[in-house]
Design an enzyme around this catalytic site. Structure first.
Site, short mmCIF file in Angstrom:
data_model
loop_
_atom_site.label_atom_id
_atom_site.label_comp_id
_atom_site.label_asym_id
_atom_site.label_seq_id
_atom_site.Cartn_x
_atom_site.Cartn_y
_atom_site.Cartn_z
N ASN A 150 0.81 -1.23 0.00
CA ASN A 150 0.00 0.00 0.00
C ASN A 150 0.84 1.28 0.00
O ASN A 150 0.49 2.24 -0.69
CB ASN A 150 -1.01 -0.01 1.15
CG ASN A 150 -0.35 -0.11 2.50
OD1 ASN A 150 0.66 -0.81 2.64
ND2 ASN A 150 -0.87 0.57 3.48
N LYS A 173 12.28 -7.74 1.37
CA LYS A 173 11.43 -8.57 0.52
C LYS A 173 10.16 -7.76 0.32
O LYS A 173 9.23 -7.80 1.12
CB LYS A 173 11.13 -9.90 1.23
CG LYS A 173 10.85 -11.08 0.32
CD LYS A 173 9.72 -10.87 -0.66
CE LYS A 173 8.36 -11.11 -0.08
NZ LYS A 173 7.25 -10.69 -0.96
N GLU A 229 -2.63 -12.19 9.70
CA GLU A 229 -2.41 -13.64 9.61
C GLU A 229 -0.98 -13.95 9.13
O GLU A 229 -0.34 -14.89 9.60
CB GLU A 229 -3.46 -14.31 8.73
CG GLU A 229 -4.80 -14.46 9.44
CD GLU A 229 -4.66 -14.87 10.93
OE1 GLU A 229 -3.96 -15.85 11.23
OE2 GLU A 229 -5.24 -14.17 11.79
N THR A 230 -0.48 -13.14 8.18
CA THR A 230 0.91 -13.34 7.73
C THR A 230 1.86 -13.07 8.89
O THR A 230 2.81 -13.83 9.11
CB THR A 230 1.25 -12.39 6.56
OG1 THR A 230 0.18 -12.40 5.63
CG2 THR A 230 2.52 -12.79 5.87
N GLU A 248 4.13 -4.85 12.29
CA GLU A 248 3.13 -3.78 12.07
C GLU A 248 2.02 -4.39 11.25
O GLU A 248 2.21 -4.69 10.07
CB GLU A 248 3.76 -2.61 11.29
CG GLU A 248 4.92 -1.92 11.98
CD GLU A 248 4.47 -1.05 13.14
OE1 GLU A 248 3.27 -0.86 13.34
OE2 GLU A 248 5.36 -0.57 13.86
N GLY A 250 -2.52 -5.31 10.73
CA GLY A 250 -3.74 -4.67 10.23
C GLY A 250 -4.44 -3.80 11.27
O GLY A 250 -4.02 -3.70 12.42
N CYS A 282 -3.25 1.21 6.69
CA CYS A 282 -3.43 0.43 7.91
C CYS A 282 -4.19 1.23 8.96
O CYS A 282 -4.88 0.67 9.78
CB CYS A 282 -2.08 -0.03 8.44
SG CYS A 282 -0.91 1.31 8.64
N LYS A 453 -2.89 -5.24 20.61
CA LYS A 453 -3.62 -6.47 20.27
C LYS A 453 -3.14 -7.05 18.93
O LYS A 453 -1.94 -7.11 18.67
CB LYS A 453 -5.13 -6.20 20.30
CG LYS A 453 -5.60 -5.64 21.65
CD LYS A 453 -7.11 -5.68 21.84
CE LYS A 453 -7.93 -4.88 20.92
NZ LYS A 453 -9.33 -4.73 21.28
N GLY A 456 -0.18 -5.66 16.18
CA GLY A 456 1.27 -5.77 16.09
C GLY A 456 2.02 -5.85 17.39
O GLY A 456 1.45 -5.80 18.48
N GLU A 460 7.76 1.17 15.62
CA GLU A 460 8.70 1.75 14.67
C GLU A 460 8.75 3.27 14.91
O GLU A 460 7.98 3.81 15.68
CB GLU A 460 8.25 1.48 13.23
CG GLU A 460 8.38 0.01 12.84
CD GLU A 460 8.22 -0.23 11.35
OE1 GLU A 460 7.28 0.30 10.75
OE2 GLU A 460 9.06 -0.96 10.77
#
Ligand code: NAD
Length: 482
Positions: A150, A173, A229-230, A248, A250, A282, A453, A456, A460
């Protein structure tokens, strides 16, 4: 069509992974084809990065020397700003003004961490005997930085700059949807004097490139921005390997309007908070909570604003909202609007693709307002990551706090009220890493950012943003009486 290679040890290389196409979401046309890194390429890259750390003395450079190179990277980004903005525009479809702002933000991030690197000190700790005790902040080693599509340039700068400032080698990546900005920044960094191998970029999918990277024994930290989930699956691998992760993730941020708020100003902020970047942010304020006496007025204001947003081609100066970043992502957004309809939601604006035939080939979606949903509806609980705002009512503070905290996420929140004492009281009760009062989506590289929660782990930005990529060593020097 020639295939763009990825960037390892200061050189472009072709990999063993499945090549993939970069697609312009505004037109559906292929931009170019890119090489992908397979597990063997990942292992080679990690070895190069590790070797570069040992050989180049990057972490042994004095802070002003590292800072000078970070400053030169910022200069290089500014010099190529138009090119970088166009790369992002072609890959994720954001409008030109927004892409330009994100390039400027990336350059500012490198300047900020040049200053942090040069000025951050270490500590002498209180002595309890005849010794001098002190802390020193040391690099972690080879850091993997995995990023979403994004806001690739700003997200990548927020990881690369502090990790380099902290003396590490970095392997980025980037998302397979937006692979090219990171490649350009790596070239800029090399030209700015960063030793080859200290910043590398591996392109490819999460499965083919990301998992081998996170799993590699010589990758000593993972900094990830992306979906929850990732993040969870990366954290599981990191837990097994006992390496630190910064996540970091959603959000489903509540934007709250009390009845005494300046409704016109609030409506403008709610609009930007959800529709800027086509809602692919986000911190998008995707749940609008309005105190019941002003609910109808707020709906009218928001409907007028949503219907006035110029959806159009990202290069058209009149466009305020471009397409979604990919056709696949538009389907994801459409599924949520469909489920909201099925769960009794009333579409108050938008709710579909634009009727303009000139936009038919792109992944466009209209700014959408949904009312009448129960807070437990899918669209109110889960991250849509698109231009869709769910409007909900509340009666009093207790009711509001319970509803606002009623999702798994906790990234950000906004409060509009002229009663500052109340706004501060509510801000303290919200489960969110960032709370804005009478403003929204103000972001500063100097201010910590991260989530509560499922949004994350870690923060940063700020001075701590560099410390995230360092480990503390305590040193005792005996025979000293202070
Ligand atoms: P994503 O999680 O699908 O992908 C993010 C990155 O992870 C990509 O580079 C992808 O290739 C890689 N990846 C995917 N699976 C992987 C795996 N198993 N192992 C290692 N790497 C893997 O997210 P996305 O769709 O690219 O981005 C959207 C998400 O990012 C949204 O949930 C959004 O909220 C979140 N986001 C969070 C922030 C924040 O600062 N909190 C900022 C921007 C975006």
């Amino acid at each position: 069509m020639s295939r763009t290679g990825f960037f390892v040890g200061g050189e472009r290389v072709q990999g063993s992974g499945q090549p993939f196409a970069s697609v312009n979401p505004a037109t559906g046309e292929t931009n170019y084809e890119l090489a992908a890194a397979g597990a063997g390429d990942v292992a080679h890259c990690v070895a190069i990065a590790k070797e570069a750390l040992a050989r180049s003395q990057w972490c042994g450079l004095r802070p002003p020397e590292r800072a000078r190179i970070l400053g030169a990277i910022a200069d290089g980004i500014v010099a190529r700003s138009e090119d970088l903005a166009m790369i992002q525009l072609r890959e994720n479809g954001k409008v030109l003004a927004e892409c330009r702002a994100q390039v400027a933000s990336a350059a500012a991030t490198f300047r900020y961490y040049a200053a942090v690197c040069e000025t951050a000190g270490a500590e002498v700790t209180p002595s309890r005997g005849d010794y001098l005790s002190m802390t020193s902040y040391e690099p972690i080693g080879v850091v993997a930085a995995i990023t979403p599509w994004n806001s690739p340039l700003t997200m990548e700068a927020q990881k690369i700059a502090p990790a380099l400032a902290g003396g590490n080698a970095v392997i980025v990546k980037p998302s397979e949807v937006t692979p090219s900005g990171a490649l350009a920044v790596a070239e800029i960094a090399l030209a700015a004097g960063l030793p080859a191998g200290i910043l590398n970029v591996l392109t490819g999918t999460g499965v083919e490139t990301g998992i081998p990277l996170v799993s590699h024994p010589d990758v000593r930290m993972v900094s990830f921005t992306g979906g929850t989930e990732t993040g969870r699956s990366i954290a599981k691998i990191a837990a097994e390997r006992l390496i630190p992760v910064a996540l970091e993730l959603g959000g489903k941020s509540p934007h709250i309007i009390f009845e005494d708020a300046d409704l016109e100003r609030a409506a403008a902020a709610v609009q930007d908070g959800i529709f800027e970047g086509s809602g692919q942010s986000c911190v998008a304020g995707s749940r609008l909570f309005v105190q019941r006496p002003v609910l109808q007025r707020m709906i009218e204001l928001m409907r007028a604003r949503a219907e006035a947003i110029a959806v159009g081609m990202p290069l058209d100066p009149g466009s305020k909202m471009g397409p979604l970043a990919s056709f696949r992502h538009r389907e994801h957004v459409e599924r949520f609007v469909h489920s909201a309809r099925a769960e009794g939601g009333e579409i108050l604006a938008g709710g579909g693709r634009p009727s303009d035939a000139g936009l038919a080939k792109g992944a466009f979606y209209m700014p959408t307002l949904i009312g009448g949903l129960d807070p437990s509806a899918h669209a109110c609980r889960e991250e849509i990551f698109g231009p869709v705002l769910c409007i909900l009512a509340f009666d009093d503070e207790e009711d509001l706090v319970a509803q606002a905290n009623g999702t798994a996420y906790g990234l950000a929140a906004g409060i509009w009220s002229l009663d500052v004492t109340r706004a501060l009281r509510v801000a303290r009760r919200l489960e969110a890493g960032t709370v804005w009062i009478n403003t929204y989506k103000q972001l500063s590289i100097a201010t910590p950012f991260g989530g509560y929660k499922d949004s994350g782990i870690g923060r940063e930005k700020g001075v701590g943003g560099m410390r995230l990529y360092q480990q503390i060593k305590s040193i005792y020097l005996g025979g000293v009486r202070l």
